[in-house]
Design an enzyme around this catalytic site. Sequence first.
Site, short mmCIF file in Angstrom:
data_model
loop_
_atom_site.label_atom_id
_atom_site.label_comp_id
_atom_site.label_asym_id
_atom_site.label_seq_id
_atom_site.Cartn_x
_atom_site.Cartn_y
_atom_site.Cartn_z
N ASP A 169 4.06 4.01 8.78
CA ASP A 169 3.20 3.07 9.52
C ASP A 169 3.90 2.70 10.81
O ASP A 169 5.04 2.23 10.80
CB ASP A 169 2.98 1.78 8.70
N ASP B 218 0.82 -1.22 0.00
CA ASP B 218 0.00 0.00 0.00
C ASP B 218 0.86 1.27 0.00
O ASP B 218 0.33 2.38 -0.05
CB ASP B 218 -1.02 0.02 1.16
ZN LIG Z 1 0.34 0.86 5.19
ZN LIG Z 2 2.81 -1.03 6.50
#
Ligand SMILES: [Zn+2]
Ligand SMILES: [Zn+2]
Length: 306
Positions: A177, A69
């Site tokens: 993240d 992503d």
């Molecule tokens: Zn992510």
């Molecule tokens: Zn990630």
Amino acid sequence: MSKYRIVLLGTKGGPAIRPGGPWPTSTLVELGGRTIVVDCGLGVTRGVTDAGLSLKALDLIFITHLHSDHVLELGALLHTAWTAGLATPVKVFGPAGLNRYWQGFVQALEFDIEIRIIDEGRPDLREMVEVVEFGEGEVLRDGDLSVTALRVDHPPVTECFALRFEHQGTAIVFSADTAFFPPLADFARGADILLHEAMLEEGVERLVARTGNGARLREHLMASHSLAGEAGTIAARAGVGRLVLNHLIPADDPEIGEADWVEAVRKTWNGTLTIGRDGLVVVVEGDDARNREDLHETGDAEERFA
Ligand SMILES: [Zn+2]
Ligand SMILES: [Zn+2]
């Protein structure tokens, strides 16, 4: 304070997309005359052009980590920029393994790349892209622009980095993240903007039920990501000018709206707050900064393609 513009191209956490929903993570930053793309989730190419930018203007790209992503469309972005007439080299910065991704991509596209060089007289894409793998610490110093990285807590990925962009007294920080990670508060100290990932606990349960791989997904999410209130805590400890939530989990649950995110963050953060959505623009132009930020608050000119 230098002039800058941030466009949230994709704001959902995770690689899956659904009809009418938001897109995975990518962000455009224009700072100190540089055009910078941070993360290249699916949709980044469309996002950059929708933001009114020629793909030929691509200059610097940063990848925080190799989850799809954040990196799926990197190759397609560079290749499409090349077919759009890219004439200047692009530098791509990312963690260990990025070079392998890029070599694999150009190998997969070998037929097309070589035929366009011969048939259309294009320069060799493989020579126009420089991949730089980085670790913690200084990533780039180029004129007045500096970029530093902090390894964050995103198990099982070990090569995941928050990024701090600085230019003439302006600082923009991306959390990448991460689970709740207190050192990020020092790293983001005094930044004008902190873009922090966020998750809403009540939404996670419904997301897990809908996606269909139950307990394992919930486990991953809770161990590797931050709750909205934790993002607020980092912002408060860091004393940032504005907190922008992105990489939202869940991002496309009809039962969760902006008010739910605001309520969760307000328990820990009283400062200026923006809940990210695709196409949202944050603009600051020198002395005009206050004025333009107010525009954003009234939901006016800055949401050109929300
Ligand atoms: Zn992510
Ligand atoms: Zn990630």
